[in-house]
Design a protein around this motif. Structure first.
Motif, PDB file in Angstrom:
ATOM      1  N   SER B  24     -40.646  -0.189 -54.892  1.00  0.00           N
ATOM      2  CA  SER B  24     -40.469   0.043 -53.612  1.00  0.00           C
ATOM      3  C   SER B  24     -41.031  -1.110 -52.897  1.00  0.00           C
ATOM      4  O   SER B  24     -42.136  -1.261 -52.368  1.00  0.00           O
ATOM      5  N   LEU B  25     -40.469  -2.345 -53.343  1.00  0.00           N
ATOM      6  CA  LEU B  25     -41.061  -3.508 -52.667  1.00  0.00           C
ATOM      7  C   LEU B  25     -40.424  -3.536 -51.203  1.00  0.00           C
ATOM      8  O   LEU B  25     -39.350  -3.911 -51.096  1.00  0.00           O
ATOM      9  N   PHE B  26     -41.073  -3.222 -50.214  1.00  0.00           N
ATOM     10  CA  PHE B  26     -40.757  -3.365 -48.727  1.00  0.00           C
ATOM     11  C   PHE B  26     -41.234  -4.682 -48.499  1.00  0.00           C
ATOM     12  O   PHE B  26     -42.139  -5.373 -48.788  1.00  0.00           O
ATOM     13  N   TYR B  27     -39.954  -5.382 -47.808  1.00  0.00           N
ATOM     14  CA  TYR B  27     -40.473  -6.794 -47.525  1.00  0.00           C
ATOM     15  C   TYR B  27     -40.542  -6.921 -46.072  1.00  0.00           C
ATOM     16  O   TYR B  27     -40.004  -6.077 -45.165  1.00  0.00           O
ATOM     17  N   LEU B  28     -41.024  -8.017 -45.831  1.00  0.00           N
ATOM     18  CA  LEU B  28     -41.355  -8.514 -44.531  1.00  0.00           C
ATOM     19  C   LEU B  28     -40.151  -8.871 -43.676  1.00  0.00           C
ATOM     20  O   LEU B  28     -39.714  -9.895 -44.222  1.00  0.00           O
ATOM     21  N   LEU B  29     -39.771  -8.372 -42.659  1.00  0.00           N
ATOM     22  CA  LEU B  29     -38.436  -9.219 -41.986  1.00  0.00           C
ATOM     23  C   LEU B  29     -38.798 -10.548 -41.252  1.00  0.00           C
ATOM     24  O   LEU B  29     -39.487 -10.576 -40.164  1.00  0.00           O
ATOM     25  N   PHE B  30     -39.056 -11.457 -41.987  1.00  0.00           N
ATOM     26  CA  PHE B  30     -39.342 -12.712 -41.519  1.00  0.00           C
ATOM     27  C   PHE B  30     -38.601 -13.953 -41.785  1.00  0.00           C
ATOM     28  O   PHE B  30     -38.477 -14.216 -42.946  1.00  0.00           O
ATOM     29  N   ALA B  31     -37.568 -14.190 -41.060  1.00  0.00           N
ATOM     30  CA  ALA B  31     -36.811 -15.172 -41.136  1.00  0.00           C
ATOM     31  C   ALA B  31     -36.888 -16.249 -40.068  1.00  0.00           C
ATOM     32  O   ALA B  31     -37.080 -15.971 -38.727  1.00  0.00           O
ATOM     33  N   THR B  32     -37.049 -17.719 -40.419  1.00  0.00           N
ATOM     34  CA  THR B  32     -37.217 -18.627 -39.665  1.00  0.00           C
ATOM     35  C   THR B  32     -35.951 -19.135 -39.139  1.00  0.00           C
ATOM     36  O   THR B  32     -35.647 -19.679 -37.914  1.00  0.00           O
ATOM     37  N   ALA B  33     -35.297 -19.548 -40.165  1.00  0.00           N
ATOM     38  CA  ALA B  33     -34.075 -20.325 -40.013  1.00  0.00           C
ATOM     39  C   ALA B  33     -32.753 -19.931 -40.746  1.00  0.00           C
ATOM     40  O   ALA B  33     -32.761 -19.057 -41.112  1.00  0.00           O
ATOM     41  N   CYS B  34     -32.009 -20.982 -41.045  1.00  0.00           N
ATOM     42  CA  CYS B  34     -30.956 -20.490 -41.745  1.00  0.00           C
ATOM     43  C   CYS B  34     -30.773 -19.559 -42.793  1.00  0.00           C
ATOM     44  O   CYS B  34     -30.017 -18.719 -42.912  1.00  0.00           O
ATOM     45  N   CYS B  35     -31.677 -19.572 -43.646  1.00  0.00           N
ATOM     46  CA  CYS B  35     -31.929 -18.857 -44.945  1.00  0.00           C
ATOM     47  C   CYS B  35     -31.969 -17.169 -44.464  1.00  0.00           C
ATOM     48  O   CYS B  35     -31.382 -16.298 -44.920  1.00  0.00           O
ATOM     49  N   GLY B  36     -32.503 -17.208 -43.099  1.00  0.00           N
ATOM     50  CA  GLY B  36     -32.703 -15.847 -42.602  1.00  0.00           C
ATOM     51  C   GLY B  36     -31.411 -15.163 -42.516  1.00  0.00           C
ATOM     52  O   GLY B  36     -31.315 -14.033 -42.522  1.00  0.00           O
ATOM     53  N   ILE B  37     -30.596 -15.818 -42.362  1.00  0.00           N
ATOM     54  CA  ILE B  37     -29.006 -15.148 -42.245  1.00  0.00           C
ATOM     55  C   ILE B  37     -28.669 -14.613 -43.502  1.00  0.00           C
ATOM     56  O   ILE B  37     -28.148 -13.385 -43.470  1.00  0.00           O
ATOM     57  N   GLU B  38     -28.579 -15.433 -44.427  1.00  0.00           N
ATOM     58  CA  GLU B  38     -28.606 -15.028 -45.887  1.00  0.00           C
ATOM     59  C   GLU B  38     -29.549 -13.861 -46.076  1.00  0.00           C
ATOM     60  O   GLU B  38     -28.846 -12.519 -46.920  1.00  0.00           O
ATOM     61  N   LEU B  39     -30.750 -13.905 -45.743  1.00  0.00           N
ATOM     62  CA  LEU B  39     -31.626 -12.577 -46.140  1.00  0.00           C
ATOM     63  C   LEU B  39     -31.040 -11.434 -45.354  1.00  0.00           C
ATOM     64  O   LEU B  39     -30.925 -10.370 -45.894  1.00  0.00           O
ATOM     65  N   MET B  40     -30.619 -11.382 -44.007  1.00  0.00           N
ATOM     66  CA  MET B  40     -30.012 -10.480 -43.589  1.00  0.00           C
ATOM     67  C   MET B  40     -28.631  -9.988 -44.110  1.00  0.00           C
ATOM     68  O   MET B  40     -28.314  -8.733 -44.053  1.00  0.00           O
TER      69      MET B  40
ATOM     70  N   TYR C  76     -26.579 -22.511 -37.429  1.00  0.00           N
ATOM     71  CA  TYR C  76     -26.172 -22.236 -38.638  1.00  0.00           C
ATOM     72  C   TYR C  76     -25.206 -20.781 -38.553  1.00  0.00           C
ATOM     73  O   TYR C  76     -24.663 -20.373 -39.243  1.00  0.00           O
ATOM     74  N   VAL C  77     -25.527 -20.096 -37.128  1.00  0.00           N
ATOM     75  CA  VAL C  77     -24.368 -18.892 -36.937  1.00  0.00           C
ATOM     76  C   VAL C  77     -23.098 -19.506 -36.837  1.00  0.00           C
ATOM     77  O   VAL C  77     -22.024 -18.707 -37.144  1.00  0.00           O
ATOM     78  N   CYS C  78     -23.002 -20.488 -36.254  1.00  0.00           N
ATOM     79  CA  CYS C  78     -21.489 -20.878 -36.190  1.00  0.00           C
ATOM     80  C   CYS C  78     -21.458 -22.524 -36.612  1.00  0.00           C
ATOM     81  O   CYS C  78     -21.260 -23.238 -35.611  1.00  0.00           O
ATOM     82  N   ALA C  79     -21.741 -22.641 -37.877  1.00  0.00           N
ATOM     83  CA  ALA C  79     -21.734 -23.889 -38.369  1.00  0.00           C
ATOM     84  C   ALA C  79     -20.554 -24.901 -38.136  1.00  0.00           C
ATOM     85  O   ALA C  79     -20.692 -26.020 -37.937  1.00  0.00           O
ATOM     86  N   MET C  80     -19.205 -24.166 -38.249  1.00  0.00           N
ATOM     87  CA  MET C  80     -18.000 -24.896 -38.050  1.00  0.00           C
ATOM     88  C   MET C  80     -17.866 -25.458 -36.824  1.00  0.00           C
ATOM     89  O   MET C  80     -17.632 -26.667 -36.612  1.00  0.00           O
ATOM     90  N   ASN C  81     -18.586 -24.648 -35.513  1.00  0.00           N
ATOM     91  CA  ASN C  81     -18.419 -25.141 -34.393  1.00  0.00           C
ATOM     92  C   ASN C  81     -19.532 -26.418 -34.089  1.00  0.00           C
ATOM     93  O   ASN C  81     -18.964 -27.403 -33.371  1.00  0.00           O
ATOM     94  N   ALA C  82     -20.396 -26.374 -34.852  1.00  0.00           N
ATOM     95  CA  ALA C  82     -21.510 -27.344 -34.653  1.00  0.00           C
ATOM     96  C   ALA C  82     -21.019 -28.811 -35.635  1.00  0.00           C
ATOM     97  O   ALA C  82     -21.211 -29.851 -34.784  1.00  0.00           O
ATOM     98  N   ASN C  83     -20.483 -28.535 -36.606  1.00  0.00           N
ATOM     99  CA  ASN C  83     -19.859 -29.628 -37.216  1.00  0.00           C
ATOM    100  C   ASN C  83     -18.680 -30.325 -36.215  1.00  0.00           C
ATOM    101  O   ASN C  83     -18.654 -31.553 -36.172  1.00  0.00           O
TER     102      ASN C  83
END
Ligand code: SF4
Lengths: 191, 183, 397
Positions: B24-40, C76-83
Motif C-alpha cells: 500500500s505505497l500511497f504516493y504524493l501527487l507531486f508533479a512539477t514538469a513534463c514527467c508529471g504527465i507520464e506520472l498521471m 509538454y502537453v502539446c509538444a507538437m504544436n510547440a515544435n
C-alpha cells in the motif's frame, strides 16, 4: 475597418511625434524607434486613435545589444512592443532603447494591463526598470537572485543558498568569437 | 478446535508490517514538469497503478512515497524539502526522470535548475528517461518494493545507508546521517 | 453580486492562505497567495517561477536545430504544436532572405497539420478532463486519458516518444508516416467521435458541473483583449480571432478553419466568457480539429522516394542555410492549444540564435488572475484555474 500598411501607420504617428524614427531590420522587418520621453504618449495614441486602434499588446520583450554586430555598436537593452489591432487587423512594432547606464523606461501597464506581467519579466531577466509600474518585482527568479540572466554579460552564479552551480562563474557562450571584449571570465564570482 | 488452528497465522510483526507497507505505497501527487504527465498517465486507465496498491494522495501527511516527477529549480528546492519533511516516517523517494536525477537536458546550460534532487533530499530509486515510460516507472516502483520489504520497523533495519552523490547537503548535516545515528 | 459579497463579509476573520506550489488543483507548481475573509477571497496574487528552467537562455547557447527538443519542454502537453511554432519561426527567418529560402515539402505540411491537430485534441482532453477533476468528477479525466493514450500510441509509432516528440523539424518533419498510419489515424478519429459523445453525456451536460461553472469569473471581450488573453480563453469571451484562420501558416489557409466563440452556453445563469464558455469552446475546438485532420489526410500527397522532394518528401535540406542564416529578426505567431505561441527570433548571422523569445498563452492567463480573483468564493478559484487551462512550464519557461 481597413488594415493600414506600415508606411501609413508610421506617417500618422510621426505627424504627431516627429522624434519617432522609422527603421528597418537587416531582414527588412520595419519598426519604429520611439524615444523614451515620447513612449507613453505614442502608446496612448496607438491605442486610442480610431484609425490605429491597437487594443492589444501581443508581446513585450527585450534583448541585450551588447554583442550584436550592429553599426554603431551599442550596449543598450532593446525593449520591443508588438501591437496588434483586432479590428483593423494590422500590426506595428515599436522599440525603445534603455542604455545600460540608466536602464529605465516608462511603464505602459496603465495603457495595456497585459504589460504588467510582461514588464515584470523584462525587469527580472534583463534588468530594465519601468517607472510607474504597480509592482515591479522579480517574477520568475527568486527575490534574492543576483543579476539579470538574459543580459549578455551575465555569468553563472557561484552558488545559490549553499548549492553550488555546476558551471559556477563561467560565461554562457564559449569560443573566441563570442567572448566579451576586454573582459576575462570572473573567477567564480557572480555577475 | 480445527477451525481455530487454521485461522491462526504466526509471523514476525515486523514482516507483517513490511508486507502491509509494501502493498500500500500511497504516493504524493507531486508533479512539477513534463514527467508529471507520464506520472498521471501511469495512474490512468491503461497502466493503472492502483492495482499495485498505489493511490495518489494530495497531501504529504498521508503518503509514504514521494515521486519527484520533473525538473526541480533552485526556487522550488526548499519547498521539496519541506514536503519531504512533512511526510511521516518511514518515507521513500523515487526520483523520476533525468531532471530529478541530474538536471537532465537543463544541467548543462541552465542557471536556475538544480542538478539533481538528491542535493536536497535522499533518494531511494532513480529512474532514467526523459520522460521515463510508465513501464519504467512501474519497474522502479518494483525495485523500491524490494527495499520496502526489507525495511524493519521494530527490529534491526537492513536498509542501505542513503547514498548521496555529489555535494554536501545544504541544510547542515545530512538527513540520512542523522537518521542513522538515531537507529 | 461579487463585490457585495465582499462588503458584507468585511467584519469576518481575515486569513492568508498559500495555495501551492504543491497543490493538486494548480496543475503543477503555481502558487497563489490568497487573502480571504471567511469563504470570500479578497485578493489572490499568483506567484510563479517555480519551474523557470531558463529555456530562453538555453536558446542562445545551442544551435538552431538543437533548440527544437527544448521547445517540447516549453509545452509538454502539446509538444507538437510547440515544435511547430519554433520551426515555423525559424523558417520565416530563413525565408526573409532569398539566398537562404527553404520550401517545406507539401507532404510535410500536411503531416504537420495532422500531428498538430492530433496533439491539440489530446491537449484539450487533458484540459477539460483536469478541469472536471478539479471540480470533483474524476471519471471524465480517466476517459480523457484513455483517448490520450490512443493518440500517444500513434505518435510513438511515428517518432518513438510518448510525450516529448521532437518530431517537427526546421524544414519539415523528422520521419514520414509508418505503413498503415493513415488508416490508423482515420479509425482512431471514428472511435474518438463515439467516445467524445459519451464524454459529453457524462460531464458537459451534467447539471452540477454546469452550475458550478456558470457565471463564474466572466471576462468581457474588452478585458480579454486588454489583458492579452489568447486562444480559447480569448474566443470564449466572444472575440472571433484564430491565427490559423486569420494569419494562416503552413496549409491552414486552404483548410478553412471554423472558429467557435463563447456565447454564454451555460444557459440562464451563464454569461459570455465565463468558465463554462471556456470549457465549451475547447470541446468545440476538438470537433473542429477532428475535421481538420480528416481534411489534411485527404490532401496528403503520395510519398516520394526522395525525402527532399517538394511534393511528396518530408524534409527539405536546411543544413547549409542554418549554418549561415540571415541577420535580423522575425516575429511569428502560431495557434497552439493554449493560444498564441509567438516567437521573436533575433539572429546575428551566427550558427546560434542571438535571442529566442517565446510568448505563450498561459503567461498572460496568469496575469489576469489577480484581476479576476476578487470577491469570489474560495471554491471558485479552482474552477478558474482549471478553466484557463494553464500549463506551468509555459508560464515560467
Ligand atoms: S526529465 Fe525530461 S520529461 Fe522529465 S521533467 Fe525533465 S525534461 Fe521533462
Amino acid at each position: 475597418m481597413s488594415a493600414l500598411p506600415f508606411s501609413e501607420l508610421a506617417a500618422r504617428i510621426r505627424a504627431r511625434f516627429p522624434a519617432v524614427a522609422e527603421r528597418m531590420s537587416e531582414n527588412r522587418q520595419p519598426w519604429l524607434l520611439v524615444p523614451a520621453a515620447d513612449l507613453l504618449a505614442v502608446c496612448q495614441l496607438c491605442r486610442d486613435d480610431p484609425e490605429l486602434d491597437f487594443a492589444s499588446l501581443c508581446d513585450l520583450t527585450g534583448w541585450d545589444l551588447l554583442r550584436y554586430p550592429a553599426q554603431p555598436p551599442s550596449d543598450a537593452i532593446v525593449v520591443a512592443y508588438y501591437l496588434h489591432s483586432l479590428r483593423h487587423r494590422h500590426h506595428l512594432t515599436l522599440k525603445a532603447l534603455a542604455p545600460r547606464a540608466c536602464c529605465t523606461l516608462p511603464s505602459v501597464s496603465a495603457i495595456w494591463p497585459a504589460a504588467i506581467a510582461f514588464e515584470r519579466e523584462v525587469y527580472d531577466l534583463l534588468g530594465v526598470q519601468f517607472s510607474g509600474h504597480p509592482r515591479l518585482t522579480r517574477i520568475l527568479l527568486p527575490e534574492d537572485w543576483e543579476g539579470h540572466p538574459l543580459r549578455k554579460d551575465y555569468a553563472y552564479p557561484a552558488a545559490y543558498h549553499g548549492v553550488p552551480h555546476a558551471r559556477a562563474g563561467q560565461w554562457f557562450e564559449d569560443g573566441p568569437a563570442r567572448a566579451p571584449a576586454g573582459a576575462a571570465p570572473p573567477a567564480g564570482g557572480a555577475a | 478446535m480445527k477451525a481455530a488452528e487454521d485461522s491462526i497465522v504466526t509471523t514476525a510483526v515486523d514482516e507483517f508490517l513490511a508486507w502491509g507497507k509494501e502493498h500500500s505505497l500511497f504516493y504524493l501527487l507531486f508533479a512539477t514538469a513534463c514527467c508529471g504527465i507520464e506520472l498521471m498517465q501511469t495512474g490512468g486507465p491503461r497502466y493503472d497503478v492502483d492495482r499495485l496498491g498505489m493511490i495518489p494522495r494530495a497531501t504529504p501527511r498521508q503518503s509514504d512515497l514521494m515521486i519527484v516527477a520533473g525538473t526541480i529549480t533552485h526556487k522550488m528546492a526548499s519547498r521539496v524539502r519541506t514536503l519531504w519533511e512533512q511526510m511521516t516516517e518511514p518515507r521513500w523517494v523515487v526520483s523520476m526522470g533525468s531532471c530529478a536525477n541530474s538536471g537532465g537536458p537543463f544541467s548543462k546550460w541552465s542557471y536556475s535548475v538544480l542538478n539533481g534532487v538528491d542535493k536536497y533530499i535522499p533518494v531511494d530509486v532513480y529512474i532514467p528517461g526523459c520522460p521515463p515510460r510508465p513501464e519504467a516507472l512501474i519497474d522502479g516502483v518494483m525495485a523500491l518494493r524490494e527495499r520496502v520489504r526489507r525495511y524493519r520497523t521494530l527490529g534491526i533495519r537492513d536498509r542501505d545507508p542513503y547514498v548521496v552523490a555529489g555535494h554536501e547537503a545544504p541544510f547542515g548535516s545530512h538527513p540520512g546521517k542523522e537518521r542513522e545515528a538515531t537507529r | 453580486m461579487s463585490s457585495d459579497l465582499l462588503i458584507e463579509n468585511q467584519h469576518g476573520e481575515r486569513m492568508r492562505l498559500s495555495m501551492g506550489p504543491q497543490h493538486p488543483a494548480t496543475h503543477g507548481v503555481l502558487r497563489l497567495l490568497i487573502d480571504s475573509d471567511g469563504e470570500v477571497v479578497s485578493r489572490a496574487v499568483p506567484d510563479q517561477g517555480y519551474l523557470h528552467r531558463a529555456i530562453e537562455k538555453i536558446g542562445e547557447c545551442v544551435e538552431w536545430a538543437q533548440f527544437v527538443p527544448y521547445t517540447d519542454r516549453i509545452d509538454y502537453v502539446c509538444a507538437m504544436n510547440a515544435n511547430l511554432a519554433y520551426c515555423v519561426a525559424v523558417e520565416a527567418l530563413l525565408n526573409s532572405d532569398p539566398a537562404t529560402a527553404v520550401r517545406v515539402p507539401r507532404r510535410a505540411e500536411c503531416l504537420r497539420v495532422i500531428v498538430a491537430e492530433l496533439n491539440r485534441i489530446s491537449s484539450h482532453l487533458i484540459a477539460v478532463g483536469a478541469m472536471a477533476m478539479d471540480l470533483g468528477a474524476y471519471t471524465p479525466f480517466l476517459h480523457g486519458l484513455a483517448q490520450r493514450e490512443a493518440v500517444n500510441d500513434i505518435f510513438e509509432k511515428l517518432c518513438g516518444q510518448r510525450l516529448t516528440y521532437n518530431y517537427v523539424t526546421i524544414g519539415g518533419v523528422a520521419f514520414d508516416l509508418y505503413p498503415g498510419a493513415e488508416q490508423e489515424i482515420a479509425s482512431f478519429l471514428d472511435r474518438f467521435e463515439e467516445e467524445f459523445r459519451r464524454f459529453n453525456q457524462l460531464i458537459t451536460n451534467n447539471r452540477i458541473f454546469r452550475e458550478r461553472c456558470a457565471g463564474v469569473a466572466p471576462v468581457s471581450a474588452e478585458e480579454a483583449i486588454a489583458w492579452g488573453l489568447v486562444g480559447p480563453n480569448l474566443r470564449a469571451s466572444g472575440v472571433d480571432w484564430d491565427i490559423r484562420r486569420d494569419e494562416p501558416y503552413g496549409i491552414y489557409g486552404e483548410l478553412g478553419v471554423r472558429v467557435p466563440v463563447g456565447r454564454g452556453y451555460a444557459g440562464a445563469r451563464g454569461r459570455v466568457g465565463d468558465c463554462y464558455d471556456r470549457y465549451v469552446v475547447r470541446l468545440l475546438e476538438i470537433e473542429e480539429s477532428v475535421r481538420l485532420i480528416r481534411e489534411a489526410l485527404r490532401l496528403l500527397p503520395p510519398k516520394a522516394d526522395k525525402p527532399s522532394d517538394p511534393l511528396g518528401g518530408h524534409q527539405a535540406d536546411v543544413g547549409k542555410q542554418l549554418r549561415k542564416p540571415p541577420r535580423g529578426e522575425v516575429r511569428v505567431r502560431t495557434e497552439a492549444p493554449r493560444g498564441e505561441m509567438g516567437y521573436v527570433i533575433v539572429s546575428d548571422g551566427g550558427k546560434q540564435p542571438y535571442r529566442v523569445r517565446c510568448r505563450t498563452g498561459s503567461f498572460s492567463a496568469v496575469g489576469i488572475f489577480e484581476h479576476l480573483m476578487r470577491g469570489i468564493f474560495l471554491a471558485d478559484i479552482v474552477t478558474i484555474i482549471g478553466s484557463f487551462d494553464i500549463v506551468v512550464p509555459e508560464i515560467d519557461r
